[in-house]
Design a protein around this motif. Sequence first.
Motif, mmCIF file in Angstrom:
data_model
loop_
_atom_site.group_PDB
_atom_site.id
_atom_site.type_symbol
_atom_site.label_atom_id
_atom_site.label_comp_id
_atom_site.label_asym_id
_atom_site.label_seq_id
_atom_site.Cartn_x
_atom_site.Cartn_y
_atom_site.Cartn_z
ATOM 1 N N THR A 103 15.379 27.018 -36.608
ATOM 2 C CA THR A 103 14.257 27.568 -37.347
ATOM 3 C C THR A 103 13.600 26.437 -38.145
ATOM 4 O O THR A 103 14.184 25.367 -38.322
ATOM 5 N N ILE A 104 12.385 26.707 -38.629
ATOM 6 C CA ILE A 104 11.667 25.685 -39.384
ATOM 7 C C ILE A 104 12.489 25.278 -40.617
ATOM 8 O O ILE A 104 12.549 24.100 -40.975
ATOM 9 N N ALA A 105 13.133 26.267 -41.249
ATOM 10 C CA ALA A 105 13.953 25.952 -42.434
ATOM 11 C C ALA A 105 15.059 24.968 -42.065
ATOM 12 O O ALA A 105 15.326 24.000 -42.791
ATOM 13 N N GLU A 106 15.710 25.210 -40.908
ATOM 14 C CA GLU A 106 16.796 24.323 -40.489
ATOM 15 C C GLU A 106 16.267 22.936 -40.136
ATOM 16 O O GLU A 106 16.891 21.916 -40.417
ATOM 17 N N ILE A 107 15.076 22.926 -39.490
ATOM 18 C CA ILE A 107 14.481 21.647 -39.107
ATOM 19 C C ILE A 107 14.180 20.813 -40.358
ATOM 20 O O ILE A 107 14.438 19.608 -40.405
ATOM 21 N N ARG A 158 8.270 17.567 -42.215
ATOM 22 C CA ARG A 158 9.601 17.003 -42.003
ATOM 23 C C ARG A 158 9.609 15.503 -42.286
ATOM 24 O O ARG A 158 10.552 14.981 -42.884
ATOM 25 N N ALA A 159 8.528 14.826 -41.852
ATOM 26 C CA ALA A 159 8.471 13.380 -42.069
ATOM 27 C C ALA A 159 8.440 13.045 -43.554
ATOM 28 O O ALA A 159 8.871 11.975 -43.967
ATOM 29 N N LEU A 160 7.925 13.990 -44.370
ATOM 30 C CA LEU A 160 7.778 13.718 -45.804
ATOM 31 C C LEU A 160 8.996 14.153 -46.617
ATOM 32 O O LEU A 160 9.045 13.926 -47.834
ATOM 33 N N THR A 161 9.960 14.792 -45.959
ATOM 34 C CA THR A 161 11.075 15.426 -46.673
ATOM 35 C C THR A 161 11.784 14.486 -47.637
ATOM 36 O O THR A 161 12.108 14.854 -48.765
ATOM 37 N N ALA B 172 15.624 13.203 -34.646
ATOM 38 C CA ALA B 172 16.817 13.314 -35.490
ATOM 39 C C ALA B 172 17.393 11.931 -35.773
ATOM 40 O O ALA B 172 17.809 11.633 -36.892
ATOM 41 N N ARG B 173 17.391 11.078 -34.736
ATOM 42 C CA ARG B 173 17.919 9.736 -34.927
ATOM 43 C C ARG B 173 17.061 8.973 -35.934
ATOM 44 O O ARG B 173 17.567 8.255 -36.788
ATOM 45 N N LEU B 174 15.737 9.150 -35.837
ATOM 46 C CA LEU B 174 14.833 8.444 -36.746
ATOM 47 C C LEU B 174 14.955 8.951 -38.180
ATOM 48 O O LEU B 174 14.569 8.264 -39.112
ATOM 49 N N MET B 175 15.459 10.176 -38.336
ATOM 50 C CA MET B 175 15.639 10.678 -39.700
ATOM 51 C C MET B 175 16.942 10.192 -40.294
ATOM 52 O O MET B 175 17.279 10.550 -41.419
ATOM 53 N N GLY B 176 17.705 9.433 -39.521
ATOM 54 C CA GLY B 176 18.963 8.923 -40.039
ATOM 55 C C GLY B 176 20.097 9.921 -39.924
ATOM 56 O O GLY B 176 21.062 9.848 -40.673
ATOM 57 N N VAL B 177 19.997 10.873 -38.994
ATOM 58 C CA VAL B 177 21.096 11.812 -38.772
ATOM 59 C C VAL B 177 22.208 11.063 -38.037
ATOM 60 O O VAL B 177 21.945 10.267 -37.147
ATOM 61 N N SER B 178 23.463 11.325 -38.422
ATOM 62 C CA SER B 178 24.575 10.560 -37.862
ATOM 63 C C SER B 178 24.868 11.004 -36.426
ATOM 64 O O SER B 178 24.629 12.159 -36.072
#
Lengths: 255, 274
Positions: A103-107, A158-161, B172-178
Amino acid sequence: MLEVRDLVVRYRRGFLSAPGLAAVNSVSLTLPLGHTLGIVGESGSGKSSLLRAILRLVPVTSGAIRLNGQDFLSLKGPSLRVARHGIGVVAQNPFLSLSPRLTIAEILAEPMQAAGLAVNHRARAASLLAQCGLPAEFLTRRARELSGGQAQRVAIARALTLSPSLLVLDEPTSALDVSVQAQILNLLQDLKQDLGLSMLFVTHNLKVVAHISDSLLVMQRGEVVESGPTDQVMQAPTKAYTQELMGFGRHALRP
Amino acid sequence: MSLVKRLGLPGTLCLCVVVVFALAAMLAPFVAPYAAQGIGTPNISAKFQPPSAAYWLGTDHLGRDMLSRVIYGARVSMTTGVLIVAVSLLIGLPVGLLAGYFGGWADEGFMRITDIFLAFPALLLAVLMAAALGAGMLNCIISVAVTWWPWYARLARAEVLVLRNQPYVEAARLMGVSPPRILLRHILPAALRPLGVQAALDVGPALLTASALSFLGLGVLPPTADWGQMVDAGRPFFPARWWYAVSPGVAIFLLALAFSVLGDALRATGRRDA
């Protein structure tokens, strides 16, 4: 804040075959804090390879990348993951870059979990959505239930999170239709002013990027053919190639 | 959407067959007409009775009711078939995930190991393993699983190679997720469906291989009922007392076929959803 020196990316073909042509050939660029740099070129010009190399998604053959004074290319494992928290990335097609299962929340919670952010994930997600012009009801939906423009807003949220100082945009409007393109560009413009973001904006469409960039970098066959402040490049392009790029869209179908 | 619509008529029929066998296996003491004989108690006075109202599928050389034996045999056959696939998945899936995601030396190492296993004919390797470990249900499961897990490792690796370049995995990788998180949260759920379909398809062949080992005397030992071992026991009396070998043989055939068709039907629904 971002400095790239003599970057070369050469894709390895086979084990025994001759090394391929350089996709990115000795490109240098500087992105000061709070500025927006537009990277323009036709497909195959190496702009995406340059971007992927800066993001450490493809191996760099030679050259240097410094991010906030740090040698970005030498980072590995956990320290690379931490450094990546400082970069927000928006990809071309939001339906591919947002997981179809979450879901968007999880993303939106995912980067917060990755960075171990001790905040209320749901509240932060809702405020990020609001910042990108979407109501909090969207939190329970999935990406496929959104329109292209809405999904791209989620991708930007998401990019700004993690409050990055650098936002990297890879053709963020190419998958959208024209009226939505303008809305997304306006949103990016607002965010840039409100948050003081530095942005790296890659596109094949010179007109899209001219609005938002402080300076431009024109690429052809892996090399920089022209660069400078946006006004200068737009009003007095020195290279025929740049003029040609400007012509796209004005009369799209030329014999 | 109705079940018949999703799985198609053959798929639904085969699902019914599988369910009937599974229920019979689970409720064997209640549905078998002669439960004691199903477990193995001899009944010499009634030996080699042809199929009749009292003994629907006839009796064997010790006078035991074939129907009860086949029903009790379903317990062994179903559990071995399912467990072989489960154990193979349990080994193959992590190996394939790690090899596919990390690439490089991990990939080379793991894949060369699977190559070694795949270089042997599977049944031959299973027979060798079973002969070395000795007879018994658990050893039979281990022997077959050892020859099977490389297929799942290969399949899982191929899935991961496609999935790891999906933009949302890259994001996900770019967000630094392990890496462990990426594997568990993004790659595994997407890879489970094709692997699940393959697993359903493989229960039939797994059960066949286990039956083959039992037939050769390397699997489940008497007096426990097992289809492969029953076919072997009935072989000397064929064709005069055909029902002895044919009843368990038909049971093997039906269940293996049902699993295969069901797996195919599941694969088709997967394609339609995608």
